[in-house]
Design a protein around this motif. Structure first.
Motif, mmCIF file in Angstrom:
data_model
loop_
_atom_site.group_PDB
_atom_site.id
_atom_site.type_symbol
_atom_site.label_atom_id
_atom_site.label_comp_id
_atom_site.label_asym_id
_atom_site.label_seq_id
_atom_site.Cartn_x
_atom_site.Cartn_y
_atom_site.Cartn_z
ATOM 1 N N GLU A 48 0.821 -1.208 0.000
ATOM 2 C CA GLU A 48 0.000 0.000 0.000
ATOM 3 C C GLU A 48 0.856 1.261 0.000
ATOM 4 O OE1 GLU A 48 -3.681 1.986 2.524
ATOM 5 O OE2 GLU A 48 -2.726 0.179 3.276
ATOM 6 N N SER A 49 1.975 1.240 0.718
ATOM 7 C CA SER A 49 2.837 2.421 0.788
ATOM 8 C C SER A 49 3.387 2.799 -0.589
ATOM 9 C CB SER A 49 3.985 2.186 1.768
ATOM 10 O OG SER A 49 4.773 1.080 1.360
ATOM 11 N N LEU A 50 3.696 1.812 -1.431
ATOM 12 C CA LEU A 50 4.193 2.096 -2.783
ATOM 13 C C LEU A 50 3.063 2.618 -3.670
ATOM 14 C CD1 LEU A 50 6.440 1.994 -4.928
ATOM 15 C CD2 LEU A 50 5.787 -0.377 -5.352
ATOM 16 N N VAL A 51 1.902 1.984 -3.574
ATOM 17 C CA VAL A 51 0.759 2.373 -4.407
ATOM 18 C C VAL A 51 0.292 3.789 -4.075
ATOM 19 C CG1 VAL A 51 -1.647 1.844 -4.977
ATOM 20 C CG2 VAL A 51 0.034 -0.001 -4.762
ATOM 21 N N LYS A 52 0.177 4.110 -2.790
ATOM 22 C CA LYS A 52 -0.308 5.427 -2.382
ATOM 23 C C LYS A 52 0.794 6.480 -2.367
ATOM 24 C CE LYS A 52 -4.349 4.083 0.226
ATOM 25 N NZ LYS A 52 -5.051 4.170 1.502
ATOM 26 N N GLY A 53 2.036 6.072 -2.495
ATOM 27 C CA GLY A 53 3.160 7.002 -2.460
ATOM 28 C C GLY A 53 3.693 7.275 -3.847
ATOM 29 N N MET A 55 3.827 5.568 -6.746
ATOM 30 C CA MET A 55 3.002 5.321 -7.930
ATOM 31 C C MET A 55 1.910 6.377 -8.075
ATOM 32 S SD MET A 55 2.786 1.177 -7.958
ATOM 33 C CE MET A 55 1.932 1.062 -9.521
ATOM 34 N N PHE A 56 1.329 6.818 -6.974
ATOM 35 C CA PHE A 56 0.289 7.847 -7.022
ATOM 36 C C PHE A 56 0.868 9.159 -7.545
ATOM 37 C CE2 PHE A 56 -2.094 11.335 -5.029
ATOM 38 C CZ PHE A 56 -3.335 11.094 -5.577
ATOM 39 N N GLU A 57 2.077 9.524 -7.091
ATOM 40 C CA GLU A 57 2.723 10.757 -7.552
ATOM 41 C C GLU A 57 2.989 10.710 -9.060
ATOM 42 O OE1 GLU A 57 6.223 11.355 -5.192
ATOM 43 O OE2 GLU A 57 5.079 11.328 -3.324
ATOM 44 N N VAL A 58 3.466 9.569 -9.561
ATOM 45 C CA VAL A 58 3.719 9.427 -10.998
ATOM 46 C C VAL A 58 2.409 9.515 -11.777
ATOM 47 C CG1 VAL A 58 4.490 7.805 -12.777
ATOM 48 C CG2 VAL A 58 5.841 8.099 -10.684
ATOM 49 N N GLU A 59 1.365 8.853 -11.290
ATOM 50 C CA GLU A 59 0.072 8.887 -11.956
ATOM 51 C C GLU A 59 -0.475 10.314 -12.038
ATOM 52 O OE1 GLU A 59 -4.309 6.733 -11.637
ATOM 53 O OE2 GLU A 59 -2.956 6.673 -9.914
ATOM 54 N N LYS A 60 -0.408 11.049 -10.927
ATOM 55 C CA LYS A 60 -0.901 12.433 -10.902
ATOM 56 C C LYS A 60 -0.110 13.308 -11.860
ATOM 57 C CE LYS A 60 -3.719 14.391 -8.549
ATOM 58 N NZ LYS A 60 -5.010 14.799 -9.061
ATOM 59 N N ALA A 61 1.201 13.176 -11.870
ATOM 60 C CA ALA A 61 2.043 13.983 -12.761
ATOM 61 C C ALA A 61 1.712 13.722 -14.225
ATOM 62 C CB ALA A 61 3.522 13.703 -12.487
ATOM 63 N N LEU A 62 1.469 12.471 -14.572
ATOM 64 C CA LEU A 62 1.142 12.131 -15.969
ATOM 65 C C LEU A 62 -0.247 12.628 -16.348
ATOM 66 C CD1 LEU A 62 2.568 8.526 -16.150
ATOM 67 C CD2 LEU A 62 3.456 10.547 -17.312
ATOM 68 N N GLU A 63 -1.198 12.538 -15.449
ATOM 69 C CA GLU A 63 -2.558 12.981 -15.761
ATOM 70 C C GLU A 63 -2.674 14.492 -15.827
ATOM 71 O OE1 GLU A 63 -5.130 10.995 -12.997
ATOM 72 O OE2 GLU A 63 -4.920 9.083 -14.035
ATOM 73 N N ASP A 64 -1.782 15.217 -15.122
ATOM 74 C CA ASP A 64 -1.809 16.676 -15.141
ATOM 75 C C ASP A 64 -1.216 17.257 -16.434
ATOM 76 O OD1 ASP A 64 -3.055 16.738 -12.709
ATOM 77 O OD2 ASP A 64 -1.227 17.148 -11.561
ATOM 78 N N LYS A 65 -0.549 16.417 -17.234
ATOM 79 C CA LYS A 65 0.064 16.894 -18.489
ATOM 80 C C LYS A 65 -0.968 17.170 -19.535
ATOM 81 C CE LYS A 65 4.645 15.001 -18.096
ATOM 82 N NZ LYS A 65 5.657 14.165 -18.704
#
Length: 65
Positions: A48-53, A55-65
């Motif tokens: 959970e720490s990897l998924v919410k940490g 991986m979540f940051e990478v997902e948000k950065a990609l979706e904000d592009k």
């Protein structure tokens, strides 16, 4: 990730998981990280720490592009 003694077993093979470097892909982007995986079937365990940490940051950065 700290490679301490882990007592997590593969649900398929019933053998202990081991740390290994893996590439994780999302929307044609890739990150490389150490994760627990089954040495027999390759099933990966994502804590959970990897998924919410990370991986979540990478997902948000990609979706904000």
């Amino acid at each position: 990730m700290d490679e301490e003694k882990i007592d997590i077993q593969c649900g398929r093979c019933q053998i202990p998981l081991e740390y290994g470097k893996r590439d994780l892909n999302y929307q044609r982007q890739s990150i490389s990280t150490d994760v627990l995986r089954c040495p027999k079937c390759g099933q990966v365990y994502l804590p959970e720490s990897l998924v919410k940490g990370k991986m979540f940051e990478v997902e948000k950065a990609l979706e904000d592009k």
